[in-house]
Design an enzyme around this catalytic site. Sequence first.
Site, short mmCIF file in Angstrom:
data_model
loop_
_atom_site.label_atom_id
_atom_site.label_comp_id
_atom_site.label_asym_id
_atom_site.label_seq_id
_atom_site.Cartn_x
_atom_site.Cartn_y
_atom_site.Cartn_z
N ASP A 404 0.83 -1.20 -0.06
CA ASP A 404 0.02 0.06 0.02
C ASP A 404 0.89 1.06 -0.16
OD1 ASP A 404 -2.38 1.68 0.37
OD2 ASP A 404 -2.11 1.67 2.63
N LYS A 405 0.45 2.40 -0.38
CA LYS A 405 1.23 3.64 -0.33
C LYS A 405 1.06 4.50 0.86
CE LYS A 405 0.16 7.43 -2.29
NZ LYS A 405 0.41 8.57 -1.48
N THR A 406 -0.19 4.75 1.16
CA THR A 406 -0.58 5.74 2.15
C THR A 406 -0.59 4.99 3.57
OG1 THR A 406 -2.04 6.98 0.88
CG2 THR A 406 -2.27 7.28 3.33
N THR A 682 -2.58 1.28 -4.66
CA THR A 682 -3.14 2.53 -3.95
C THR A 682 -4.31 2.85 -4.43
OG1 THR A 682 -2.48 4.60 -3.16
CG2 THR A 682 -1.36 3.93 -5.29
N ASP A 684 -4.73 6.14 -4.13
CA ASP A 684 -4.32 7.51 -4.55
C ASP A 684 -4.50 7.92 -6.25
OD1 ASP A 684 -4.51 8.98 -2.34
OD2 ASP A 684 -2.21 8.86 -2.05
N ARG A 798 -5.76 4.20 -8.04
CA ARG A 798 -7.07 4.39 -8.01
C ARG A 798 -7.82 2.79 -7.99
NH1 ARG A 798 -8.16 9.69 -7.15
NH2 ARG A 798 -7.75 11.00 -8.91
N ASP A 825 -1.37 -1.19 6.09
CA ASP A 825 -1.55 -0.66 7.27
C ASP A 825 -3.01 -0.48 7.71
OD1 ASP A 825 -1.54 2.79 7.56
OD2 ASP A 825 -1.89 1.76 5.93
#
Length: 1139
Positions: A404-406, A682, A684, A798, A825
């Site tokens: 994941d990114k965020t 992600t 985002d 997205r 997370d």
Amino acid sequence: MLRRGLNRLLGGDESRVDSRTVYVGHRPSPTAPAFVPSKFCDNRIVSSKYTVWNFLPKNLFEQFRRIANFYFLIIFLVQVIVDTPTSPVTSGLPLFFVITVTAIKQGYEDWLRHKADNEVNKYPVLVLENGQRTQKESEKIKVGDIVEVLEDKTFPCDLILLKSSRDDDTCFVTTASLDGESNHKTHYTVPDLDSDLVVLNATIECEQPQPDLYKFVGRMHIHKDNQEPAVRSLGPENLLLKGATLKNTRAVYGVAVYTGMETKMALNYQGKSQKRSVVEKSINGFLLVYLCILLSKALVCTTLKYVWQSRPGQDEPWYNQKTLKEKEANVFLKMFTDFLSFMVLFNFIIPVSMYVTVEMQKFLGSFFITWDRDFLDQEIQEGALVNTSDLNEELGQVEYVFTDKTGTLTQNNMEFIECCIDGFQYKYQNLHMEVDGFCVTDGPVSKLQQKAEQEKEELFLRALCLCHTVQVKEAGQGVSSADQVDGLDVTSAMEQRGFIASSPDEVALVKGAMKFGFTFLGLECKSMKIMNRSKKIEAYELLHVLNFDPVRRRMSVIVRSAEGETLLFCKGADSSIFPRVKQEEVDRIRMHVERNATEGYRTLCVAYKQLSNEVFARVDGQLREARLALQDREEKLMAVYNQVEIGMSLIGATAVEDRLQEEAAETMEALQSAGIKVWVLTGDKMETAKSTCYACRLFQRSTELLELTVRTLEEGGRKREERLHELLQDYHRRAVQDAPPLKGGVTRSWSSAAQEYGFIIDGATLSLVLNTSDAISSSHKNLFLQICQNCTAVLCCRMAPLQKAQIVKMVKNSKGSPITLSVGDGANDVSMILEAHVGIGIKGKEGRQAVRNSDYAIPKLKHLKKLLLAHGHLYYVRIAHLVQYFFYKNLCFILPQFLYQFFCGYSQQPLYDAAYLTMYNICFTSMPILAYSLLEQHICIEVLLENATLYRQVAKNAMLRWCPFLCWTILGVFQGLLFFFGVHSLFGNSALQDNGQVFGNWSFGTIVFTVLVFTVTLKLALDTRHWTWINHFVIWGSLAFYVFFSFFWGGIIWPFLKQQRLYFVFANMLSSVSAWLVIILLILLSLLPDILVVVLRKPQGPYAQQKKPAGHSSTGGPQSFSRPLLMRTFSDESENTVL
């Protein structure tokens, strides 16, 4: 489950209708003809697997489903029923040991589950009964009870909020244990209720239990004397979920609507699917080979027995005449019985005790991850967590990492950076610049050092202060990080307040507006108050909140100003806002949004719309009607939202920074050097995620990016499907067909002239690739997968949570079945964590849902490097050696027994005593390999972390392939032949004692067994590179125990054991110098290949590059430690020089 089924059965037609009726406080409705209380599920939670009554049969059934256990059960029954050469104890005792140890482990784990269930079920709660507060156990709560919950307590069941101690009829809740969101959520009481709940007469009509945490549809009928019942809509904002915690509210009262196993928490609990490691699959393959060897041995011996007996005088010698019963016996039945007897005699080639050793190795080995001090995070004072010890070795086999990114690559710590108003960019500098707090940094060249109109500026800041669900907590109320409240660093009394929000983005925007002169003061009785630049208080009546959802990707509020104007403020993603505003306004804002996204900032666009009284009246009526609907409420609300959120005016955009995690770039670089392919999944926008990938060094400036997004599909003016096919063909030609093949995984060669490719895809395009079932789509999927596998890194933006899981599943099921690892997370990462072979949860700011559903949890992303490159590498090497060693030592054990049949007329005479047969795997050879598999470090940890390429040496199950297995098998055959024929040559003259006494068959077997035990144990000693006191103790201790037991069993130490066949055999054997000489000589000859390898092998590659830390001797001996080994961490152990 049975209780739940009976409750539903007794509950009448509840299971046949779509709704249930709940009587608040069990008070009947005055309009109901007759009050018949409904029967619902009780409030007991059951997560345990066994009961006292079903533990034994259920556990035995599950254990005997394992093929090895079932096989040994059959062998044991054969020994009991058929006259076999060995006692049933030889098979029964090891099997009993395995079953007992496993049952104790599983019983203990289930006892812990029972204990946890009892803590929940027996927890005291307060219930209002007949106007009195009564304390009950949680399990005794019934649907319809009015329950009181105090601050910082968890809700015992799903409740509808009736009353709150707060003046604004709200309460704050954290749902970290449910959905992973640790930020505060605001819930509201049912409006217009009597404050006295004792006289409240109401019924609730709501949907049947369903697992969606974010959906709830219901309505409450409030009955008053001689009046029509008032109807109030109920939604998720009124529902308090079991497991959530009450925060910043002294007390609340709610009515129970779902209890026990029908609560949303219980319905969301899903047992993790059983994940099997690649080692377990290899074990099954090797087991089949050895089973074939066993069958062939039994078949050969049975055939040769009857061939030998067909010779004259061999079948019935003069000294052993057959009885009448034996002569009349069916010859085929006799052959089958002999075949079973040989199976029993050779069955120890199947290592049943290996399963117990593997289980113990995994269980005990997992503590080294938990104890590793390098994983301790000082901020949260927590270390690593192991939820599944069955996959330790899988950490050393990972080929794909999905992250994941965020919150994983980034910190999920939002900071307001800048904003754009009407095409002008504003960046906050400090508090002492201009009166209005703004500093224009750039903008259109023709408007340099200009600003937007003051009215636009103030409208934008009002939108930031009003369009959110943030709550204010005064500093005097005890702002603490434990409550996830963001405090401010300014000093004025007005500004020393904390903000409570469900998203850190919202807090960052409210803080940003505060820096520029507009302060949000809070929400009181549906009135939102803000302080403007002139220090004047403005009040706005909050009429409606159009909540954010991932489909709309925006949220809105409808407010009424003091002047009577009705305004709609909306904020959301650019892709969601731009189509709903005037296009001439978009052009002024778009370049700022794209530039901010390219710089890695999270962007939101802000718009507004003024509503006339007629329009608002119509929208207000539609919203109220939709919220009262029991059927399709979400769809009806969505239709109203989409209808009102059109024709808006775009005011500006914001940029919020989410900083990279500590050492994120170094970790990603190390993983790629180890041959692991990294994919970023992600939700985002593409520009933000792309910037993060560059910052993490997943993409280099020289990397050519292959983009497959909605924007690239719309280029050329053709159908999306045609354009998709064309782009896939083009990218496949460039990245696959024309590119040189990658060797040993994705390793970046910094000096190589070969072009590197990165791949980018968005969620909408991925749906086109994956979600259709025709042949064209299948070819698209194959092309897409081949392109991705030949790229150094892949970015999927997205993404919906389900799409993340689809990506992982697609790669996991691709050719070669590569080992996948997912790390995230938040609750939105749970699906991909569960789908991957190994799931890693980050203990981040989005709660612990990912941690609880993961196999392993670590505080920070940087810890993934050591978890894989050090722990994973070592765990795989250890357990691979354990598996190969077990098969090898059992082959050495049984091969002499097989050869012995050629010299005893195939009479099924055992070579070894029954005690030796039973204790070989349990006592004599089990502890050294267990210690080895826990403590061995063939390469020290420092070197493993410095040379990430070492990870590739054990990739793709390198140590458990058929070639290493064949080498171990050949070694076992060589040593087994040497043991037997070496001792056989000694017995050319069996009078080996000075007094001329002749050694018998038990002496022969005991000498073979002694050579066997010493050889396989010393072989392990030669393989050990990392010696500790535990290794010394178990290796030399096991040999000493064997000698002690042989004396004991021979009657020397325990003189009462005179009625057994090894009486004084071991002592007589040791009295012969020839026996001593042969034992020592055979041990040396058997270990000669290993000794030659150790002596002649020259260090090569990374093995030769290991550094000697200060304090080591020139001979490379390990430095002694004053602390016990078990108190040391892996960091301590890595300081030892490897031999």
